[in-house]
Design an enzyme around this catalytic site. Structure first.
Site, PDB file in Angstrom:
ATOM      1  NE  ARG A  67      -2.087  -0.755   3.659  1.00 39.65           N
ATOM      2  CZ  ARG A  67      -2.514   0.015   4.645  1.00 39.65           C
ATOM      3  NH1 ARG A  67      -3.682   0.591   4.572  1.00 39.65           N
ATOM      4  NH2 ARG A  67      -1.782   0.180   5.729  1.00 39.65           N
ATOM      5  CB  SER A 105       5.810  -5.972   8.327  1.00 44.37           C
ATOM      6  OG  SER A 105       5.175  -4.730   8.326  1.00 44.37           O
ATOM      7  CG  ASP A 156       3.682  -5.157  10.936  1.00 46.07           C
ATOM      8  OD1 ASP A 156       4.625  -5.418  11.705  1.00 46.07           O
ATOM      9  OD2 ASP A 156       3.004  -6.049  10.376  1.00 46.07           O
TER      10      ASP A 156
END
Ligand code: BGC
Length: 509
Positions: free
Chosen positions: A110, A178, A231
């Site tokens: 994203r 992450s 994350d």
């Protein structure tokens, strides 16, 4: 007389045939009962292997707290890496400006543009989401980072005429990456290893922000990486922004991990570490936690052996969305081998990862009397048609056992963190005082990830276990707060906190 003999002869033949048919029917029934008993035996063995009594969970809590100490004491002191993040101040609500965020490490990649208005206000961010093409997960570093940079470029170019003065200066972004990273500053770090099915060898050991910056330079894009974050750290930042009592964050999605705020003097492996706040966020990488108290079955052992990272991420392989569906598939496969409950040819059931966790959750939560969703998923995904109701019920039971164990172990992990920092109400830190003397502080744990947010049974099992381990009274002081989009908005917040700040807030003496 002759006729009489014929009649007797016919009667005998009929009787013999009837007996033979009955024998076949009874034989079949006995055989099928025997098969069913074998299947039930496989289930009973699974249940026993996955047992998570409160006693056992408390052992896991203790093991987690002990391993945290060990991981903080020395580099390599534990399977828990306890990584420094160089994040020593968390957003407080006053952050202002437009920041970008990149989020790599879940199902989708994203890009976000986040406008922070100060006074705890965040405008609805613009978001672009793309599934990561499968081949890029095991391709080359350059391919992956070129893909990321080009999407960012497209996104930035679409921004059009934004009059905010913050865009007159160089754009800045928070990069949520992450995977386990050894940070060298708040904005730089070296990839230790890949997890969750990624496996690009030439990135391991390389500086992650540099890989991104080089890819951006190749296409003439000028954006500064102000923060490189896990994350969990983004989630903690966003959680803390909304509620200052937030001291830890947990992700239970495709992968699983946790981070928390630690006192710098407890980070023994970095003696002399100074921060202005006296604390630092530590990325535990708890997916790699291991303890002999974890209830491990033959299915876990086989899954691990078949994985691209054997002996690694043991806790994650019992808990996270990447693996739960496949554990269930392995159990069903064993059942069908033991007693061909699904008929013979089952090519689909033998395919690793064919049963994704969201489908498994759908089967688990099927509350129709005929279990029609279970029937549909078995037919469409595993190509097993016409499964009898009693076998469908068995499949649901398998999902239940696997999910319950995962949720309860995650709960034990969370309580392990609380214990380490003296927030579990056991008086671990204050020592000597009885439970009732200790006034527990309100403690908030930010939590994110599809398993927790979208899988009701998982969430309920986790809550139930938290209460069982902590006790009703202590559990009242602990809030698990869903913090959506920590890996997007949280990263942008950290970019704001560390904006154009050439010197990180942390000094290593
Ligand atoms: C990674 C962690 C990450 C977690 C959740 C794990 O596989 O190692 O860094 O935080 O997944 O996304």
């Amino acid at each position: 007389m002759g006729r009489g003999l014929v009649v007797v002869g016919v009667a005998v033949t009929v009787a013999v045939t009837a007996c033979a048919v009955a024998a076949v029917v009874v034989g079949k029934r006995v055989k099928s009962r025997r098969k069913w008993r074998r299947v039930v035996g496989v289930l009973a063995e699974l249940e026993q292997g996955c047992e998570t009594t409160v006693g056992r969970l408390k052992q896991v809590v203790d093991a987690m707290a002990v391993e945290m100490h060990a991981g903080l004491a020395s580099e390599g002191g534990s399977k828990l890496k306890m990584l420094l993040t160089f994040v020593d101040t968390l957003p407080n609500g006053s952050e202002k400006g437009i920041y970008y965020a990149l989020d790599l490490g879940g199902t989708n990649f994203r890009v976000l543009r986040v406008q922070l208005g100060g006074q705890r206000s965040i405008l609805e961010p613009d978001v672009e989401r793309r599934p990561i093409p499968q081949h890029l997960m095991t391709s080359t570093s350059e391919d992956l980072f070129d893909f990321i940079a080009s999407l960012l470029k497209e996104f930035v170019e679409k921004e059009g005429d934004v009059s905010d003065t913050t865009l007159m200066r160089r754009r800045e972004l928070g990069f949520t990456f992450s995977f386990p990273v050894k940070q060298t500053s708040v904005s730089t770090g070296i990839l230790i290893k890949w997890t969750k099915g990624f496996g690009i060898e030439d990135t391991v050991g390389r500086e992650v922000s540099e890989c991104l910056e080089q890819a951006m330079a190749r296409i003439g894009l000028n954006v500064r990486v102000a923060a490189l974050v896990n994350d969990t750290v983004g989630t903690l930042a966003l959680g803390h922004y909304h509620d200052p009592d937030t001291i830890a964050a947990v992700i239970i999605g495709t992968g699983t991990n946790a981070c928390y705020l630690e006192r710098t003097d407890a980070i023994i492996k970095c003696q002399g570490l100074l921060t202005t706040s006296g604390g630092m966020v530590v990325n535990m990488e708890w997916g790699n936690f291991w303890s002999s108290h974890l209830p491990r079955t033959s299915y876990d052992i086989e899954l691990d052996a078949d994985s691209p990272n054997p002996n690694d991420q043991g806790f994650e392989k019992m808990i996270s969305g990447m693996y739960l569906g496949d554990i269930v598939r392995r159990v069903i496969l064993r059942m069908s081998h033991e007693a061909d409950i699904f008929g013979d040819a089952l090519p689909k059931l033998s395919m690793p990862f064919i049963l994704r966790t969201p489908l498994m959750a759908e089967m688990h939560e099927d509350d129709s009397p005929e279990l029609t969703k279970v029937a549909r998923i078995l037919k469409d995904t595993l190509e097993i048609p016409d499964v009898p109701l009693k076998v469908r019920k068995l499949v649901v039971k398998v999902c239940d056992v696997v999910t319950r164990r995962a949720a309860r172990l995650a709960a034990a992990g969370i309580v392990g963190i609380l214990k380490k920092i003296g927030r579990d109400g056991s008086g671990g830190i204050t020592g000597g005082r009885s439970r009732s003397d200790i006034k527990m502080k309100r403690t908030v744990v930010a939590i994110e990830g599809g398993l927790y947010t979208s899988y009701t049974m998982f969430r309920e099992y986790l809550h139930e276990a938290m209460k069982e381990i902590l006790g009703e009274e202590a559990a009242q002081h602990v809030t698990l707060m869903v913090t959506e989009d920590g890996s997007g908005v949280g990263a942008a917040l950290l970019a704001a906190t560390h904006s154009s700040d050439p010197v990180d807030n942390v000094q290593l003496l």
